[in-house]
Design a protein around this motif. Structure first.
Motif, PDB file in Angstrom:
ATOM      1  N   ASP A 103       0.846  -1.179   0.000  1.00 37.35           N
ATOM      2  CA  ASP A 103       0.000   0.000   0.000  1.00 37.35           C
ATOM      3  C   ASP A 103       0.888   1.238   0.000  1.00 37.35           C
ATOM      4  N   SER A 104       0.330   2.387   0.342  1.00 36.65           N
ATOM      5  CA  SER A 104       1.128   3.589   0.482  1.00 36.65           C
ATOM      6  C   SER A 104       1.986   3.486   1.743  1.00 36.65           C
ATOM      7  N   ILE A 105       3.063   4.242   1.791  1.00 34.85           N
ATOM      8  CA  ILE A 105       3.920   4.243   2.980  1.00 34.85           C
ATOM      9  C   ILE A 105       3.104   4.605   4.217  1.00 34.85           C
ATOM     10  N   GLU A 106       2.246   5.607   4.082  1.00 35.35           N
ATOM     11  CA  GLU A 106       1.444   6.050   5.227  1.00 35.35           C
ATOM     12  C   GLU A 106       0.576   4.916   5.761  1.00 35.35           C
ATOM     13  N   ASN A 107      -0.113   4.219   4.873  1.00 32.98           N
ATOM     14  CA  ASN A 107      -0.990   3.137   5.308  1.00 32.98           C
ATOM     15  C   ASN A 107      -0.217   1.949   5.861  1.00 32.98           C
ATOM     16  N   MET A 108       0.896   1.618   5.225  1.00 24.01           N
ATOM     17  CA  MET A 108       1.685   0.482   5.702  1.00 24.01           C
ATOM     18  C   MET A 108       2.342   0.778   7.044  1.00 24.01           C
ATOM     19  N   THR A 109       2.637   2.051   7.308  1.00 26.74           N
ATOM     20  CA  THR A 109       3.256   2.437   8.571  1.00 26.74           C
ATOM     21  C   THR A 109       2.239   2.490   9.700  1.00 26.74           C
ATOM     22  N   THR A 110       1.109   3.139   9.453  1.00 28.89           N
ATOM     23  CA  THR A 110       0.103   3.294  10.510  1.00 28.89           C
ATOM     24  C   THR A 110      -0.684   2.010  10.750  1.00 28.89           C
ATOM     25  N   LYS A 111      -0.839   1.186   9.714  1.00 28.99           N
ATOM     26  CA  LYS A 111      -1.521  -0.098   9.850  1.00 28.99           C
ATOM     27  C   LYS A 111      -0.623  -1.192   9.291  1.00 28.99           C
ATOM     28  N   PRO A 112       0.399  -1.590  10.066  1.00 33.02           N
ATOM     29  CA  PRO A 112       1.354  -2.585   9.548  1.00 33.02           C
ATOM     30  C   PRO A 112       0.751  -3.957   9.308  1.00 33.02           C
ATOM     31  N   THR A 113      -0.389  -4.232   9.916  1.00 30.88           N
ATOM     32  CA  THR A 113      -1.125  -5.465   9.616  1.00 30.88           C
ATOM     33  C   THR A 113      -2.570  -5.100   9.319  1.00 30.88           C
ATOM     34  N   LEU A 114      -3.161  -5.825   8.405  1.00 32.02           N
ATOM     35  CA  LEU A 114      -4.535  -5.565   7.991  1.00 32.02           C
ATOM     36  C   LEU A 114      -5.115  -6.851   7.438  1.00 32.02           C
ATOM     37  N   ALA A 115      -6.373  -7.114   7.736  1.00 35.26           N
ATOM     38  CA  ALA A 115      -7.019  -8.332   7.245  1.00 35.26           C
ATOM     39  C   ALA A 115      -8.227  -7.967   6.402  1.00 35.26           C
ATOM     40  N   THR A 116      -8.164  -8.237   5.102  1.00 35.48           N
ATOM     41  CA  THR A 116      -9.290  -7.972   4.204  1.00 35.48           C
ATOM     42  C   THR A 116      -9.490  -9.068   3.165  1.00 35.48           C
ATOM     43  N   LEU A 117      -8.512  -9.958   2.988  1.00 34.38           N
ATOM     44  CA  LEU A 117      -8.552 -10.905   1.871  1.00 34.38           C
ATOM     45  C   LEU A 117      -8.624 -12.368   2.285  1.00 34.38           C
ATOM     46  N   SER A 118      -7.900 -12.759   3.329  1.00 37.25           N
ATOM     47  CA  SER A 118      -7.755 -14.172   3.679  1.00 37.25           C
ATOM     48  C   SER A 118      -8.398 -14.462   5.027  1.00 37.25           C
ATOM     49  N   ALA A 119      -8.923 -15.682   5.163  1.00 39.98           N
ATOM     50  CA  ALA A 119      -9.579 -16.073   6.410  1.00 39.98           C
ATOM     51  C   ALA A 119      -9.447 -17.570   6.618  1.00 39.98           C
ATOM     52  N   PHE A 142      -4.249 -11.938   8.966  1.00 42.86           N
ATOM     53  CA  PHE A 142      -3.668 -10.624   8.754  1.00 42.86           C
ATOM     54  C   PHE A 142      -2.526 -10.652   7.742  1.00 42.86           C
ATOM     55  N   MET A 143      -2.500  -9.611   6.899  1.00 47.64           N
ATOM     56  CA  MET A 143      -1.386  -9.387   5.986  1.00 47.64           C
ATOM     57  C   MET A 143      -0.310  -8.576   6.707  1.00 47.64           C
ATOM     58  N   HIS A 144       0.940  -8.874   6.401  1.00 51.65           N
ATOM     59  CA  HIS A 144       2.073  -8.122   6.931  1.00 51.65           C
ATOM     60  C   HIS A 144       2.467  -7.064   5.907  1.00 51.65           C
ATOM     61  N   SER A 145       2.513  -5.806   6.333  1.00 55.06           N
ATOM     62  CA  SER A 145       2.813  -4.721   5.410  1.00 55.06           C
ATOM     63  C   SER A 145       4.060  -3.928   5.756  1.00 55.06           C
ATOM     64  N   ASN A 146       4.581  -4.088   6.955  1.00 52.89           N
ATOM     65  CA  ASN A 146       5.833  -3.418   7.322  1.00 52.89           C
ATOM     66  C   ASN A 146       6.955  -4.433   7.194  1.00 52.89           C
ATOM     67  N   PRO A 147       7.846  -4.283   6.214  1.00 56.39           N
ATOM     68  CA  PRO A 147       8.881  -5.301   6.000  1.00 56.39           C
ATOM     69  C   PRO A 147       9.834  -5.461   7.177  1.00 56.39           C
ATOM     70  N   ASN A 148      10.017  -4.397   7.958  1.00 59.58           N
ATOM     71  CA  ASN A 148      10.886  -4.514   9.131  1.00 59.58           C
ATOM     72  C   ASN A 148      10.286  -5.464  10.153  1.00 59.58           C
ATOM     73  N   HIS A 149       8.982  -5.356  10.369  1.00 55.62           N
ATOM     74  CA  HIS A 149       8.317  -6.270  11.295  1.00 55.62           C
ATOM     75  C   HIS A 149       8.342  -7.704  10.767  1.00 55.62           C
ATOM     76  N   LEU A 150       8.082  -7.849   9.470  1.00 55.97           N
ATOM     77  CA  LEU A 150       8.059  -9.194   8.889  1.00 55.97           C
ATOM     78  C   LEU A 150       9.447  -9.815   8.925  1.00 55.97           C
ATOM     79  N   TYR A 151      10.474  -9.016   8.644  1.00 57.53           N
ATOM     80  CA  TYR A 151      11.834  -9.546   8.698  1.00 57.53           C
ATOM     81  C   TYR A 151      12.151 -10.034  10.106  1.00 57.53           C
ATOM     82  N   GLN A 152      11.756  -9.248  11.104  1.00 50.76           N
ATOM     83  CA  GLN A 152      11.998  -9.666  12.488  1.00 50.76           C
ATOM     84  C   GLN A 152      11.300 -10.980  12.790  1.00 50.76           C
ATOM     85  N   MET A 153      10.067 -11.123  12.303  1.00 53.30           N
ATOM     86  CA  MET A 153       9.332 -12.351  12.571  1.00 53.30           C
ATOM     87  C   MET A 153      10.005 -13.558  11.931  1.00 53.30           C
ATOM     88  N   LEU A 154      10.455 -13.407  10.676  1.00 50.17           N
ATOM     89  CA  LEU A 154      11.029 -14.535   9.953  1.00 50.17           C
ATOM     90  C   LEU A 154      12.492 -14.773  10.292  1.00 50.17           C
TER      91      LEU A 154
END
Length: 439
Positions: free
Chosen positions: A144-160, A168-180
């Motif tokens: 998404d946009s930087i603003e949206n990915m920063t303020t909402k680093p996770t969002l669920a709209t597609l998968s269940a 939830f989708m992961h949108s902040n790569p720093n958070h995802l990198y830490q997780m993986l």
């Protein structure tokens, strides 16, 4: 090149005892003799619609081979891969009411809407259960946009994973990198990973204790909240057991993570992380949400100043803005294929056993009724799907029938996906998989 099966031998041996009987070494390898070659599925969902004119070769009105035709400019990057491509036109999603987006209904094949919880599981989750079990069964990333990915680093709209159970989708790569890969990192990333791990462990314990005092009617719903922390902490522990293996696949952290110039910098590294999760073998189902299933999205890194909903009100065919976006998507698809093609697996490569599904959560356009839902398939899923062709359907079968076809190809006995007989009588002229797609 390293052989992926050899690399995963060490991974399975180290993790099997830790994970218990539910994840035996042969399951982690996803390559046991009884299940044949491992398979994987990637869903790439672009918001704002997928106009058929941007993918169907000019003048091609009926089903046929792609060998002697030229792909349209928006997907021209796929020209060298036509023999792996299958363009499908004529599915529908009338029952999903897509309009601005079908949201969970796009992958669920049911009525969706803004703020409407999922009414059932989605096809990506179901496939993650059918395919050989992995450390991280299903990974979702959102762009998404930087603003949206920063303020909402996770969002669920597609998968269940089920009714009222969003993923939830992961949108902040720093958070995802830490997780993986936080467990194999050093410096600030390692310190942040350890701090986050300690906090999440404490939250899990506190949440479990507090839940015991709740009335019985509230304990089940609260238990889902506690389970979320258990799953996050459990995943981190499982990944730590295969740290040596993961070092071979972790992308290099550069300035795009910490100082992105444009949102496309984050889009690119999110894709890198998704690909690394596939090639490392820790997941076999990846869902990519470009625009995160909503009406937003930004691509300033492509020289596009317009953002969000306005993009959906533009005609896509011949539009230089949408040509740039679709070309960018196509280059991403090529990156996935080239990487998987470079990794030996069985008697071929990872790409030989992979299927990429590219479509939109919005059918053919913004404010659509869903009467036409174009789809592109890349790869043949270990020989299950026809490739190098265009298939024009009659508009009488829903996207659910495509998802039924995917489940059949994955070995699941399924005649209808998320569609009962009453609904099928109104929206599906057939039953079972779509024969035109399968070998």
């Amino acid at each position: 090149m390293l052989n992926r099966r050899q690399m995963l031998q060490g991974m399975a041996a180290g993790a099997g005892a830790t994970l218990g009987l539910s994840l035996l070494p042969e399951r982690l390898l996803a390559s046991s003799v009884s299940r044949g070659n491992p398979k994987r599925v990637i869903f790439f969902m672009q918001n704002q619609g997928f106009d058929p004119a941007t993918c169907i070769p000019e003048g091609m009105k009926r089903s046929g081979s792609l060998a002697k035709v030229k792909l349209p400019e928006p997907i021209r990057a796929l020209e060298p891969y036509k023999e792996r491509l299958h363009i499908i036109n004529g599915l529908h999603g009338l029952h999903t009411s897509p309009s601005h987006s079908a949201f969970f209904g796009a992958l669920g094949g049911y009525r969706g809407g803004d703020g409407v919880p999922p009414s059932a599981s989605t096809i990506d989750y179901e496939l993650s259960n059918v395919l050989p079990q992995t450390l991280l069964p299903h990974l979702c990333i959102g762009m998404d946009s930087i603003e949206n990915m920063t303020t909402k680093p996770t969002l669920a709209t597609l998968s269940a994973s089920g009714a009222g159970q969003p993923i939830f989708m992961h949108s902040n790569p720093n958070h995802l990198y830490q997780m993986l890969y936080g467990g194999i990192s050093s410096g600030d990333i390692r310190r942040q990973h350890e701090a986050r791990s300690n906090v999440l462990n404490q939250i899990e314990m506190l949440a479990a204790e507090k839940g015991q005092g709740l009335p019985p009617a509230e304990q089940q719903r609260y238990g889902q909240y506690v389970q979320g922390f258990e799953e996050v902490n459990g995943l981190r522990d499982r990944l730590d057991t295969v740290a040596d293996h993961l070092r071979q696949f972790a992308p290099e952290v550069d300035s795009r993570y910490t100082r992105p110039e444009f949102e496309t910098d984050w889009h690119d590294v999110l894709l890198d992380l998704g690909i690394s999760a596939l090639t490392s073998g820790i997941t076999n189902t990846l869902t990519i949400g470009s625009g995160r299933g909503e009406i937003f999205g930004a691509w300033k890194g492509l020289g596009i100043e317009q953002q969000g909903h306005n993009l959906g009100h533009m005609e896509q065919p011949g539009n230089p803005i949408w040509i740039k976006i679709r070309q960018y998507n196509s280059r991403m698809l090529v990156r996935i294929m080239e990487t998987l093609e470079s990794v030996p697996e069985g008697s071929g490569t990872m790409m030989d056993h992979t299927l990429i599904v590219y479509t939109s959560n919005n059918a053919d356009r913004q404010h659509t009724n869903g009467a036409n839902w174009p789809v592109m398939l890349l790869g043949n899923f270990d020989g299950a799907f026809k490739t190098g062709c265009f298939t024009q359907l009659d508009g009488k079968r829903p996207i659910n029938s495509l998802y039924t076809t995917l489940l059949r190809a994955a070995g699941q006995n399924c005649d209808r996906f998320n569609m009962d007989e009453k609904l099928a009588m109104k929206f599906d002229a057939g039953n079972g998989p779509i024969g035109e797609l399968l070998v």
